[in-house]
Enzyme design. Structure first.
Site, PDB file in Angstrom:
ATOM      1  N   SER A 205       0.794  -1.229   0.000  1.00  0.00           N
ATOM      2  CA  SER A 205       0.000   0.000   0.000  1.00  0.00           C
ATOM      3  C   SER A 205       0.826   1.278   0.000  1.00  0.00           C
ATOM      4  CB  SER A 205      -0.967   0.020   1.180  1.00  0.00           C
ATOM      5  OG  SER A 205      -0.280   0.218   2.391  1.00  0.00           O
TER       6      SER A 205
ATOM      7  N   LYS B 271       0.656   4.843   6.645  1.00  0.00           N
ATOM      8  CA  LYS B 271       0.096   5.622   5.530  1.00  0.00           C
ATOM      9  C   LYS B 271       0.655   7.036   5.565  1.00  0.00           C
ATOM     10  CE  LYS B 271      -2.793   2.229   4.691  1.00  0.00           C
ATOM     11  NZ  LYS B 271      -2.499   1.272   3.670  1.00  0.00           N
TER      12      LYS B 271
END
Length: 183
Positions: A39, A80
């Site tokens: 990701s 993230k």
């Protein structure tokens, strides 16, 4: 005999102090994390090992584009990039990030965008589409993975409360040939 016993006791004390220090440092200051998945590609690769700075956000708040680790649903920690801060409106239009109606460059995505099979790299959306908020609430951040097409992020789990943020992660220490500051 007394000398050997005294020396053994000193070694035991030294080991105990070292263990206590290691536990305190890991619990309150810095901790290792292993990147799990794709990701955050191309910035971070699967199985990169990083150091998380846990103390920085005790004295300040996350900045836009910081790479953070936070507690996510299902008792997992996610890594993230912070895109939106409290009070921000966030949207994507024609593969361009707009924060408070101002276009932002995301240079860290340029090479990956060019190689992506599916275009646009980041689909059009407005903050409200995924969170129900027009602007990010106080004490929260909006995060996205750099691999926008393969990331479970705020588009899926909503805005992230500050109290779920573990810390900033920007130092890759493993693999050795890849040691770097990740931004």
């Amino acid at each position: 005999m007394i000398m050997a016993k005294s020396e053994s006791w000193e070694w035991i004390k030294a080991v105990v102090v070292a263990l206590v220090l290691a536990i305190v440092i890991r619990s309150f200051f810095f901790a290792p994390i292993v990147v799990d998945g794709q990701s955050m590609m191309p910035t971070l690769e699967h199985n990169d090992r990083m150091i998380v700075n846990k103390i920085g956000y005790n004295i300040s708040e996350p900045d836009r584009f910081d790479i953070i680790v936070f507690h996510a649903p299902q008792n997992k920690d996610y890594i993230k990039r912070v895109i939106g801060l409290p009070g921000d409106s966030v949207r994507y239009e024609d593969d361009v990030l707009y924060i408070n109606d101002e276009a932002y460059e995301e240079d860290y995505l340029d090479d990956f965008k060019a190689l992506a099979d599916n275009q646009p790299f980041t689909g059009d959306f407005e903050l409200e589409d995924f969170t129900g908020y027009e602007t990010i609430p106080e004490g929260h951040v909006f995060v996205l993975g750099d691999n926008r097409q393969h990331s479970k992020d705020s588009r899926h789990i909503g805005v992230i409360p500050y109290d779920e943020v573990v810390g900033k992660a920007n130092f890759v220490f493993w693999p050795v040939q890849e040691v770097r500051i990740a931004d």
